[in-house]
Design an enzyme around this catalytic site. Structure first.
Site, PDB file in Angstrom:
ATOM      1  N   LYS A 135       2.337   8.091  13.039  1.00  0.00           N
ATOM      2  CA  LYS A 135       0.990   8.044  13.627  1.00  0.00           C
ATOM      3  C   LYS A 135       0.489   9.445  13.973  1.00  0.00           C
ATOM      4  CE  LYS A 135       0.447   3.636  13.246  1.00  0.00           C
ATOM      5  NZ  LYS A 135      -0.573   3.123  12.318  1.00  0.00           N
ATOM      6  N   SER A 192      -2.269   5.812  16.523  1.00  0.00           N
ATOM      7  CA  SER A 192      -1.787   5.121  17.723  1.00  0.00           C
ATOM      8  C   SER A 192      -1.676   6.120  18.860  1.00  0.00           C
ATOM      9  CB  SER A 192      -0.413   4.498  17.477  1.00  0.00           C
ATOM     10  OG  SER A 192       0.158   4.081  18.707  1.00  0.00           O
ATOM     11  N   TYR A 214       7.781   5.501  14.070  1.00  0.00           N
ATOM     12  CA  TYR A 214       6.389   5.061  14.225  1.00  0.00           C
ATOM     13  C   TYR A 214       5.525   6.193  14.791  1.00  0.00           C
ATOM     14  CZ  TYR A 214       2.538   1.979  15.713  1.00  0.00           C
ATOM     15  OH  TYR A 214       1.318   1.384  15.902  1.00  0.00           O
ATOM     16  N   VAL A 218       0.814  -1.226   0.000  1.00  0.00           N
ATOM     17  CA  VAL A 218       0.000   0.000   0.000  1.00  0.00           C
ATOM     18  C   VAL A 218       0.846   1.275   0.000  1.00  0.00           C
ATOM     19  CG1 VAL A 218      -2.190  -0.873   0.914  1.00  0.00           C
ATOM     20  CG2 VAL A 218      -0.360  -0.267   2.501  1.00  0.00           C
TER      21      VAL A 218
HETATM   22  P1  NAP Z   1      -0.448  -6.707  12.537  1.00  0.00           P
HETATM   23  O1  NAP Z   1      -1.170  -7.774  13.272  1.00  0.00           O
HETATM   24  O2  NAP Z   1       1.024  -6.758  12.422  1.00  0.00           O
HETATM   25  O3  NAP Z   1      -1.111  -6.573  11.073  1.00  0.00           O
HETATM   26  C1  NAP Z   1      -0.620  -5.630  10.161  1.00  0.00           C
HETATM   27  C2  NAP Z   1      -1.410  -5.712   8.878  1.00  0.00           C
HETATM   28  O4  NAP Z   1      -0.888  -4.748   7.954  1.00  0.00           O
HETATM   29  C3  NAP Z   1      -1.319  -7.067   8.203  1.00  0.00           C
HETATM   30  O5  NAP Z   1      -2.564  -7.384   7.614  1.00  0.00           O
HETATM   31  C4  NAP Z   1      -0.270  -6.819   7.108  1.00  0.00           C
HETATM   32  O6  NAP Z   1      -0.443  -7.660   5.973  1.00  0.00           O
HETATM   33  C5  NAP Z   1      -0.587  -5.392   6.718  1.00  0.00           C
HETATM   34  N1  NAP Z   1       0.537  -4.738   6.044  1.00  0.00           N
HETATM   35  C6  NAP Z   1       1.766  -4.482   6.566  1.00  0.00           C
HETATM   36  N2  NAP Z   1       2.535  -3.861   5.642  1.00  0.00           N
HETATM   37  C7  NAP Z   1       1.770  -3.730   4.528  1.00  0.00           C
HETATM   38  C8  NAP Z   1       1.996  -3.178   3.246  1.00  0.00           C
HETATM   39  N3  NAP Z   1       3.174  -2.617   2.914  1.00  0.00           N
HETATM   40  N4  NAP Z   1       0.996  -3.226   2.322  1.00  0.00           N
HETATM   41  C9  NAP Z   1      -0.184  -3.798   2.634  1.00  0.00           C
HETATM   42  N5  NAP Z   1      -0.466  -4.332   3.837  1.00  0.00           N
HETATM   43  C10 NAP Z   1       0.506  -4.299   4.782  1.00  0.00           C
HETATM   44  O7  NAP Z   1      -0.743  -5.273  13.187  1.00  0.00           O
HETATM   45  P2  NAP Z   1      -1.932  -4.773  14.133  1.00  0.00           P
HETATM   46  O8  NAP Z   1      -1.449  -4.819  15.514  1.00  0.00           O
HETATM   47  O9  NAP Z   1      -3.205  -5.409  13.760  1.00  0.00           O
HETATM   48  O10 NAP Z   1      -1.948  -3.231  13.714  1.00  0.00           O
HETATM   49  C11 NAP Z   1      -2.890  -2.704  12.812  1.00  0.00           C
HETATM   50  C12 NAP Z   1      -2.785  -1.183  12.844  1.00  0.00           C
HETATM   51  O11 NAP Z   1      -3.018  -0.733  14.186  1.00  0.00           O
HETATM   52  C13 NAP Z   1      -1.389  -0.680  12.479  1.00  0.00           C
HETATM   53  O12 NAP Z   1      -1.503   0.518  11.748  1.00  0.00           O
HETATM   54  C14 NAP Z   1      -0.740  -0.407  13.818  1.00  0.00           C
HETATM   55  O13 NAP Z   1       0.257   0.559  13.741  1.00  0.00           O
HETATM   56  C15 NAP Z   1      -1.945   0.080  14.600  1.00  0.00           C
HETATM   57  N6  NAP Z   1      -1.761  -0.036  16.058  1.00  0.00           N
HETATM   58  C16 NAP Z   1      -1.550  -1.253  16.642  1.00  0.00           C
HETATM   59  C17 NAP Z   1      -1.378  -1.313  18.009  1.00  0.00           C
HETATM   60  C18 NAP Z   1      -1.142  -2.607  18.740  1.00  0.00           C
HETATM   61  O14 NAP Z   1      -0.880  -2.561  19.961  1.00  0.00           O
HETATM   62  N7  NAP Z   1      -1.230  -3.765  18.083  1.00  0.00           N
HETATM   63  C19 NAP Z   1      -1.412  -0.138  18.772  1.00  0.00           C
HETATM   64  C20 NAP Z   1      -1.637   1.065  18.145  1.00  0.00           C
HETATM   65  C21 NAP Z   1      -1.810   1.112  16.779  1.00  0.00           C
HETATM   66  P3  NAP Z   1       0.503  -9.005   5.811  1.00  0.00           P
HETATM   67  O15 NAP Z   1       0.224  -9.851   7.003  1.00  0.00           O
HETATM   68  O16 NAP Z   1       0.049  -9.598   4.538  1.00  0.00           O
HETATM   69  O17 NAP Z   1       1.892  -8.461   5.789  1.00  0.00           O
END
Ligand code: NAP
Length: 248
Positions: free
Chosen positions: A160, A143, A156, A65
């Site tokens: 965000k 975030s 990061y 993306v």
């Molecule tokens: P995750 O489990 O690591 O999942 C990340 C997702 O993003 C996966 O579906 C991955 O696809 C996709 N992705 C990564 N790089 C990509 C790219 N270049 N093009 C297209 N798709 C891509 O992460 P998550 O924890 O669910 O986080 C989701 C969102 O919430 C993120 O923006 C993260 O920064 C935010 N967030 C998370 C937390 C937390 O504590 N987990 C806290 C605050 C904010 P693939 O698996 O196919 O690579």
């Protein structure tokens, strides 16, 4: 097209928070477009299979993306297959953590590209058609770290915080066209992104969360879904924190 008629596109919808968002939408039987990147697309195909079992027309597309060219090409494809996008959830994100003194230029560029430029890419290609149809919902996943900072996450946190500024600006630009643009800022959520963190860091975060637990992806999905519902029609340009009170 799904029963509700809405077409929902979720970047990073294959696992974690994005996948929970997809399942939260499931009850209204939308058409669902899941974008993901990992060449091992077992998570994406599992998500699509489970959504299909629920009677949802779902499709997964593998692309980076952060590439404008690839996002543009994908969207042409999506428009010819689904006709429109009503809801865009910009959720894809990555971390490349290290203290500033050790952070490489590549760590900086990659995180800014995947987390922030991707939001510009997807929003710009989708918004033209939302403007034409005079309606749409966009939710960007930011975030808590973009608000309060976190040692080791300069790239990061900057990406965000950038999403928050982008959200407010685009909300102002398109409000007159019936489109709302909001952000959800999760705190410390139980996904693969946080699974690898050392126990010491987890304990440090847990001590600061008034609700005294990590969030679940479903906690975040609920806020995203609500922002896309009719109940939230008068809300735009906001950042909703889903962090158990980590930020207040
Ligand atoms: P995750 O489990 O690591 O999942 C990340 C997702 O993003 C996966 O579906 C991955 O696809 C996709 N992705 C990564 N790089 C990509 C790219 N270049 N093009 C297209 N798709 C891509 O992460 P998550 O924890 O669910 O986080 C989701 C969102 O919430 C993120 O923006 C993260 O920064 C935010 N967030 C998370 C937390 C937390 O504590 N987990 C806290 C605050 C904010 P693939 O698996 O196919 O690579």
């Amino acid at each position: 097209m799904g029963e509700s008629g809405r077409v929902v596109m979720i970047t990073g919808g294959s696992r974690g928070i994005g996948r929970a968002v997809a399942f939260r939408f499931a009850e209204e039987k939308p058409s669902m477009i899941i974008l993901h990147y990992d060449p091992d697309d077992s998570a994406a195909s599992d998500t699509v299979t489970k959504l299909s079992e629920l009677g949802i027309q779902a499709a997964a597309y593998k692309l980076d993306v952060s590439s404008y060219k690839d996002v543009e090409a994908l969207f042409k494809n999506v428009l010819s297959r689904f006709g429109k996008v009503d809801v865009l959830v910009n959720n894809a994100g990555i971390t490349r953590d290290s203290l500033l003194m050790r952070m490489t230029e590549d760590d900086w560029d990659t995180v800014l590209r995947v987390n922030l430029k991707s939001v510009f890419n997807c929003t710009q290609v989708v918004i033209r058609s939302m403007i034409k149809q005079r309606g749409g919902r966009i939710v960007n996943i930011s975030s808590v770290v973009g608000q309060i900072g976190n040692p080791g996450q300069a790239n990061y946190a900057a990406s965000k915080a950038g999403i928050m500024g982008f959200t407010k600006t685009i909300a102002r630009e398109v409000a007159g066209r019936g489109i709302t643009v909001n952000a959800v800022a999760p705190g410390f959520i139980n996904t693969e992104m946080t699974a690898g963190l050392p126990d010491k860091i987890k304990q440090y975060f847990l001590q600061q969360i008034p609700l005294a637990r990590m969030g679940e992806p479903e906690d975040v999905a609920e806020a995203v879904y609500w922002l896309c519902s009719d109940a939230a029609r008068y809300i735009t340009g906001q950042v909703i924190h889903v962090s158990g009170g980590l930020f207040m």
